[in-house]
Design an enzyme around this catalytic site. Structure first.
Site, PDB file in Angstrom:
ATOM      1  N   GLU A  10       0.825  -1.211   0.000  1.00 27.62           N
ATOM      2  CA  GLU A  10       0.000   0.000   0.000  1.00 27.62           C
ATOM      3  C   GLU A  10       0.866   1.270   0.000  1.00 27.62           C
ATOM      4  OE1 GLU A  10      -3.315   0.145  -0.088  1.00 27.62           O
ATOM      5  OE2 GLU A  10      -3.521   2.267   0.429  1.00 27.62           O
ATOM      6  N   GLN A 107      -5.513   4.831  17.222  1.00 26.69           N
ATOM      7  CA  GLN A 107      -5.223   3.416  16.943  1.00 26.69           C
ATOM      8  C   GLN A 107      -3.733   3.097  17.117  1.00 26.69           C
ATOM      9  OE1 GLN A 107      -7.112   2.775  13.087  1.00 26.69           O
ATOM     10  NE2 GLN A 107      -8.843   1.793  14.097  1.00 26.69           N
ATOM     11  N   HIS A 290     -12.564  -2.331   6.134  1.00 27.86           N
ATOM     12  CA  HIS A 290     -11.671  -1.551   6.994  1.00 27.86           C
ATOM     13  C   HIS A 290     -11.363  -2.262   8.298  1.00 27.86           C
ATOM     14  CE1 HIS A 290     -11.966   1.567   4.114  1.00 27.86           C
ATOM     15  NE2 HIS A 290     -13.282   1.614   4.225  1.00 27.86           N
ATOM     16  N   LEU A 291     -12.404  -2.830   8.904  1.00 31.38           N
ATOM     17  CA  LEU A 291     -12.157  -3.586  10.137  1.00 31.38           C
ATOM     18  C   LEU A 291     -11.206  -4.739   9.833  1.00 31.38           C
ATOM     19  CD1 LEU A 291     -13.000  -3.604  13.109  1.00 31.38           C
ATOM     20  CD2 LEU A 291     -14.721  -5.322  12.524  1.00 31.38           C
ATOM     21  N   ASP A 293      -8.484  -4.829   8.104  1.00 29.89           N
ATOM     22  CA  ASP A 293      -7.066  -4.529   8.370  1.00 29.89           C
ATOM     23  C   ASP A 293      -6.845  -4.097   9.813  1.00 29.89           C
ATOM     24  OD1 ASP A 293      -6.604  -1.469   8.525  1.00 29.89           O
ATOM     25  OD2 ASP A 293      -7.736  -1.584   6.674  1.00 29.89           O
ATOM     26  N   GLN A 294      -7.894  -3.522  10.438  1.00 29.13           N
ATOM     27  CA  GLN A 294      -7.720  -3.012  11.803  1.00 29.13           C
ATOM     28  C   GLN A 294      -7.710  -4.112  12.870  1.00 29.13           C
ATOM     29  OE1 GLN A 294     -10.670   0.169  12.197  1.00 29.13           O
ATOM     30  NE2 GLN A 294     -10.157   0.845  10.144  1.00 29.13           N
ATOM     31  N   HIS A 316      -4.514  -2.726   2.148  1.00 25.61           N
ATOM     32  CA  HIS A 316      -4.221  -2.347   3.537  1.00 25.61           C
ATOM     33  C   HIS A 316      -4.050  -3.603   4.390  1.00 25.61           C
ATOM     34  CE1 HIS A 316      -5.820   1.762   2.683  1.00 25.61           C
ATOM     35  NE2 HIS A 316      -4.941   2.082   3.594  1.00 25.61           N
TER      36      HIS A 316
HETATM   37  N1  LIG Z   1     -14.460   4.668   5.850  1.00 24.30           N
HETATM   38  C1  LIG Z   1     -13.626   4.081   6.699  1.00 24.30           C
HETATM   39  N2  LIG Z   1     -14.100   3.476   7.802  1.00 24.30           N
HETATM   40  C2  LIG Z   1     -13.271   2.876   8.663  1.00 24.30           C
HETATM   41  N3  LIG Z   1     -11.943   2.836   8.513  1.00 24.30           N
HETATM   42  C3  LIG Z   1     -11.405   3.426   7.435  1.00 24.30           C
HETATM   43  C4  LIG Z   1     -12.222   4.084   6.473  1.00 24.30           C
HETATM   44  N4  LIG Z   1     -11.422   4.568   5.490  1.00 24.30           N
HETATM   45  C5  LIG Z   1     -10.156   4.239   5.827  1.00 24.30           C
HETATM   46  N5  LIG Z   1     -10.136   3.543   6.997  1.00 24.30           N
HETATM   47  C6  LIG Z   1      -8.953   2.995   7.686  1.00 24.30           C
HETATM   48  O1  LIG Z   1      -8.000   4.023   7.850  1.00 24.30           O
HETATM   49  C7  LIG Z   1      -6.678   3.499   7.714  1.00 24.30           C
HETATM   50  C8  LIG Z   1      -5.980   4.314   6.629  1.00 24.30           C
HETATM   51  O2  LIG Z   1      -4.679   3.859   6.407  1.00 24.30           O
HETATM   52  P1  LIG Z   1      -3.694   4.482   5.271  1.00 24.30           P
HETATM   53  O3  LIG Z   1      -2.498   3.631   5.178  1.00 24.30           O
HETATM   54  O4  LIG Z   1      -4.458   4.734   4.034  1.00 24.30           O
HETATM   55  O5  LIG Z   1      -3.175   5.709   5.897  1.00 24.30           O
HETATM   56  P2  LIG Z   1      -3.224   7.224   6.115  1.00 24.30           P
HETATM   57  O6  LIG Z   1      -2.247   7.452   7.173  1.00 24.30           O
HETATM   58  O7  LIG Z   1      -4.614   7.697   6.261  1.00 24.30           O
HETATM   59  O8  LIG Z   1      -2.666   7.985   4.958  1.00 24.30           O
HETATM   60  P3  LIG Z   1      -2.228   7.802   3.554  1.00 24.30           P
HETATM   61  O9  LIG Z   1      -3.190   6.827   2.936  1.00 24.30           O
HETATM   62  O10 LIG Z   1      -2.374   9.176   2.999  1.00 24.30           O
HETATM   63  O11 LIG Z   1      -0.875   7.344   3.680  1.00 24.30           O
HETATM   64  C9  LIG Z   1      -6.850   2.024   7.415  1.00 24.30           C
HETATM   65  O12 LIG Z   1      -6.775   1.280   8.613  1.00 24.30           O
HETATM   66  C10 LIG Z   1      -8.265   1.937   6.865  1.00 24.30           C
HETATM   67  O13 LIG Z   1      -8.896   0.696   7.074  1.00 24.30           O
END
Ligand SMILES: Nc1ncnc2c1ncn2[C@@H]1O[C@H](COP(=O)(O)OP(=O)(O)OP(=O)(O)O)[C@@H](O)[C@H]1O
Length: 348
Positions: A10, A107, A290-291, A293-294, A316
């Protein structure tokens, strides 16, 4: 020193945050190169820099490269994670103000604090409901309840709404220390009990949340789902609007949302949230994208195995899995066909 490639998969902020959490928990020093190399504006943005500083505060880490735009970071913990009272404000990284998501900072430090000795109280300031990150509603209604099932006790309270681009929101987080994390098994979601939602505005007229709520209830009811969306009109540092929906299944929770912006009708915002929810509902999966990856991080730190089925295997998810494996904490297997994630802690 564990070397992390921030450009892997990613190539976004999550590689950084997962690495920070795990460095704080394990006490391992890390060096991350190529931070957010996959993004149009690479390097540390205000939200990421605040996450770096927050993680460093709780384990007194020495830092190199902790500056806006930096693509390299060294993070060397010098103590175990210290529970306590902390305040982290995205404005300290970007004095002009920023809607950097406080949920992503939350988180980063939540699991280290949940595993530390003693309880913590954290104040976070910045963006609370912004795109490309979980909203506070999602954290409250989906993420924390799922973590609760895994033995992690944390609560949040929203003090002020923070929308893009001004930010300025505030959240209080209470974390109980000394958690014993348990694995989670989520292969079957069971029947949908109901969809609950909140349509909210700050500094905008009352007809907007009402229209969002009506539209969402109508669309979801027409699709055969039981839905109730509350409306809320609040004061705030700026105008903002959004609708947030939680699908409550017998064994699982999933969250979706739509955020308002200029020239987007209230109905369109509701449509966006409902489309995501209905698409997810059709998959039959218990865990939303999203959950998916979380949950990896708590599952990797649990004392038993976890298995869960996701609606979509995102990059992710696979990227986060690779970072976790690099710390040697767990073996993560992703069955792309069945969309089943298996996490076996202690076997990385
Ligand atoms: N609509 C959503 N609901 C819940 N979780 C979300 C949603 N959109 C994104 N996320 C979560 O937010 C996190 C985003 O991670 P990401 O690596 O994209 O990083 P970022 O730090 O926001 O920045 P960037 O993408 O600009 O590097 C992931 O865990 C993803 O699952």
């Amino acid at each position: 020193m564990i070397e992390i490639d921030g450009s892997y998969g990613e190539g976004g902020g999550q590689i950084l945050r997962t690495s920070l959490s795990l460095a704080a928990i394990t006490g391992h020093a890390i060096r991350i190169a190529g931070i957010r190399a996959g993004r149009p504006k690479p390097g540390l943005a205000p939200q990421h820099l605040t996450s770096v500083r927050a993680a460093a505060r709780i384990c007194q880490a020495q830092l190199r490269g902790d500056a806006l735009g930096s693509m390299m970071l060294e993070f060397i913990p010098s103590s175990s994670v210290q529970a306590g009272n902390y305040t982290f404000d995205v404005k300290e990284a970007q004095p002009m103000g920023s809607a950097g998501a406080v949920t992503l900072i939350l988180q980063t430090i939540l699991l280290p604090l949940a595993l530390a000795t003693g309880d913590s109280q954290i104040t976070l300031r910045g963006g609370t409901h912004v795109s490309f990150s979980p909203t506070i509603f999602y954290i409250q209604q989906v993420y924390l309840p799922m973590l609760q099932r895994m033995g992690i006790d944390a609560k949040i309270k929203l003090g002020a709404w923070g929308w893009h681009p001004q930010g300025g929101g505030e959240v209080k987080l209470l974390v109980s220390g000394g958690s014993q994390i348990e694995g989670i098994n989520l292969l079957q979601r069971g029947d949908l009990q109901r969809v609950r939602g909140l349509a909210v505005v700050t500094e905008l007229p009352a007809h907007i949340p009402q229209r969002m709520a009506n539209r969402a209830e109508n669309l979801l009811t027409a699709a055969g789902l039981k839905a109730a969306v509350q409306t809320l009109r609040e004061t705030g540092v700026a105008a903002g609007a959004g609708i947030f929906l939680t699908a409550e299944y017998k064994n699982s929770l999933a969250g979706f949302g739509g955020l308002g912006r200029l020239r987007l009708t209230a109905e369109k915002v509701a449509d966006m949230a409902c489309e995501q929810l209905l698409k997810f509902h059709q998959t039959g999966a218990p865990v939303d994208e999203h959950l998916g990856d979380q949950l990896l991080l708590p599952a990797a730190l649990a004392s038993q195995e976890s298995q869960y089925r996701v609606a979509e295997v995102s990059t992710h998810l696979t990227t986060n899995a690779a970072v976790i494996e690099q710390f040697g904490l767990a073996r993560v297997t992703v069955d792309e066909g069945e969309k089943i994630v298996a996490v076996v802690p202690g076997s990385g």
